[in-house]
Motif scaffolding. Structure first.
Motif, PDB file in Angstrom:
ATOM      1  N   SER A 103     -24.400 -36.694  33.817  1.00  0.00           N
ATOM      2  CA  SER A 103     -23.834 -37.479  32.791  1.00  0.00           C
ATOM      3  C   SER A 103     -23.002 -37.238  31.910  1.00  0.00           C
ATOM      4  CB  SER A 103     -25.124 -38.011  31.755  1.00  0.00           C
ATOM      5  OG  SER A 103     -25.501 -37.225  31.067  1.00  0.00           O
TER       6      SER A 103
ATOM      7  N   GLN B 173     -15.058 -35.160  33.367  1.00  0.00           N
ATOM      8  CA  GLN B 173     -14.286 -36.106  34.087  1.00  0.00           C
ATOM      9  C   GLN B 173     -14.627 -37.664  33.929  1.00  0.00           C
ATOM     10  OE1 GLN B 173     -11.681 -36.093  35.816  1.00  0.00           O
ATOM     11  NE2 GLN B 173     -11.186 -33.711  36.286  1.00  0.00           N
ATOM     12  N   ARG B 174     -15.998 -37.575  33.692  1.00  0.00           N
ATOM     13  CA  ARG B 174     -16.572 -38.776  33.429  1.00  0.00           C
ATOM     14  C   ARG B 174     -16.500 -39.204  32.014  1.00  0.00           C
ATOM     15  NH1 ARG B 174     -22.888 -39.902  34.618  1.00  0.00           N
ATOM     16  NH2 ARG B 174     -22.134 -39.550  36.687  1.00  0.00           N
ATOM     17  N   CYS B 175     -16.451 -38.302  30.873  1.00  0.00           N
ATOM     18  CA  CYS B 175     -16.623 -38.713  29.512  1.00  0.00           C
ATOM     19  C   CYS B 175     -15.414 -38.790  28.879  1.00  0.00           C
ATOM     20  CB  CYS B 175     -17.818 -38.068  28.754  1.00  0.00           C
ATOM     21  SG  CYS B 175     -17.814 -36.470  28.894  1.00  0.00           S
TER      22      CYS B 175
END
Length: 421
Positions: free
Chosen positions: A17, A21-23
């Motif tokens: 999470s 790369q996600r945030c």
């Protein structure tokens, strides 16, 4: 119910999470808002992965320098990645900090500085104030780590002995605009405490730092104490005009990691409860309190009914008494295991989301109802291991260590307790 895989799945979901790369991409500036150069500066265990996320999503010109922990390097074609030591700093980190300040000197009002800051940045940017040596900083770091001081207290001291932390990097970037993306690893997500706040104003004072030194009986050299006592180490304050117009965004934090783990538990039909994302205190004491709560759930159905998962985060501390291998998550877990006494329905996993608990390349460990029984059969002594701060050796002998390798992120401690029906 196969509890061990569920606990590990929750831990991995928490780590996933908070992957850069996600945030990171949602918080990048708009190209039309960058008139001059976009310069990336960063420090922390996740900073190289954050830099790669910027490179993958920024189409315009890009330069910069980021320092991360040895082994946490991520290849970046346009942003230079430097590796240095953590948690005790080294010359590589000092040189990287000097180079960052040199880059800041060349900035103009049209430039935008994108600062990528994550946990570990305090040790990776060990540039001391004049008159304080790297050896002084290393000794101070060791003393702080062994003192039992909270992360907020440790970083208050660090900010007032640094030439780059406590808002000084942002001030050096003036007149460029600074956008700071923070990956939080501290209880409360206070920006000034994340990597000791190199780009945010600091409301604490030299007097506060000196009080912490005295509170924990830290034996600092006279010339270091003089910096705090005289006020010459004062940090950059929040109302400093050089910080006007700067933006700060927390892109990932412990709470979202715990929520991701809770979703995994719910997917397995388990109720999930988040106690807090900001639990602090002596690791062995926190372990006892969590054990008391787990036993209350298992035996009384209070305050939650089993089957369920109890989640928490934050950052505990360890006051070193022995010569063992640490670290704080496994010490908390060993204390928890001793206090739950092999209860047949209590399982737990505790680890650091950066993959390193203490000085070891081990994230944490996992226990089951038979953990103590297996330990005694092997001739291990749980209390002796706890007293010697040697929980890593204890769990390693049982094959109960949790090893992830570099996770490329860092949202601090993760604790999951599973109580079956």
């Amino acid at each position: 119910m196969h509890t061990a895989p569920i606990l590990r799945e929750m831990f991995e979901a928490a780590i996933a999470s908070a992957q850069p790369q996600r945030c990171v991409p949602p918080h990048l500036p708009r190209p039309q808002d960058v008139k001059g150069r976009l310069v990336v500066l960063g420090a922390g265990k996740a900073s190289a992965a954050m830099a790669r996320a910027v490179e993958d999503h920024w189409r315009g010109p890009l330069t910069g320098l980021v320092v991360t922990r040895y082994g946490y390097e991520v290849a970046c074609p346009r942003i230079e990645i430097v590796q240095a030591a953590h948690p005790v700093p080294d010359a590589a980190g000092l040189q990287a900090a000097q180079r960052m300040l040199a880059l800041a000197d060349s900035l103009t009002a049209d430039d935008v500085v994108l600062c990528l800051i994550s946990g570990g940045g305090s040790s990776l940017l060990p540039l001391p104030l004049p008159g304080i040596s790297l050896e002084d900083k290393q000794a101070i770091n060791r003393a702080l780590l062994a003192s039992g001081a909270s992360i907020g207290e440790m970083n208050t001291v660090r900010r007032h002995l640094s030439a780059i932390k406590g808002g000084r990097l942002a001030a050096a970037c003036h007149p460029a605009r600074v956008i700071t993306l923070l990956l939080s690893d501290v209880p409360g997500d206070h920006p000034a405490d994340i990597a000791s706040g190199p780009t945010v104003g600091d409301a604490s004072t030299c007097a506060d730092a000196l009080a912490i030194v005295r509170r924990y009986g830290l034996q600092l050299p006279a010339h270091v104490l003089a910096v705090l006592d005289s006020g010459t180490g004062e940090s950059v304050k929040p109302d400093d005009p050089r910080l006007a117009g700067h933006a700060t965004h927390i892109v990932a934090a412990p709470q979202q990691a715990l929520e991701a783990a809770a979703q995994v538990a719910q997917g397995h039909g388990l109720s999930a409860y988040i106690l807090s994302d900001a639990i602090e205190g002596e690791a062995r004491d926190v372990g006892k309190v969590l054990a008391a709560q787990a036993l209350q759930v298992a035996e009384r159905g209070q305050p939650f009914a089993a089957p369920c998962v109890i989640l928490s985060g934050g950052e505990t501390t360890v006051t070193l008494r022995g010569q063992g291998r640490g670290g704080r998550n496994v010490e908390c877990l060993l204390s928890f295991a001793i206090a739950t006494r092999g209860h047949p329905r209590i399982h737990a996993l505790m680890g650091d989301t950066d993959g390193v608990d203490g000085m070891e390349e081990i994230a944490g460990a996992q226990i089951a109802p038979d953990t103590l029984e297996r330990a005694f059969a092997l001739g291990l002594h749980p209390l002796r291991s706890l007293d010697g701060n040697d929980a890593h050796s204890f769990f390693e002998a049982l094959g109960a260590s949790v090893v992830t390798g570099p996770t490329l992120t860092n949202v601090n401690d993760f604790r999951a307790i599973l109580i079956t029906a």
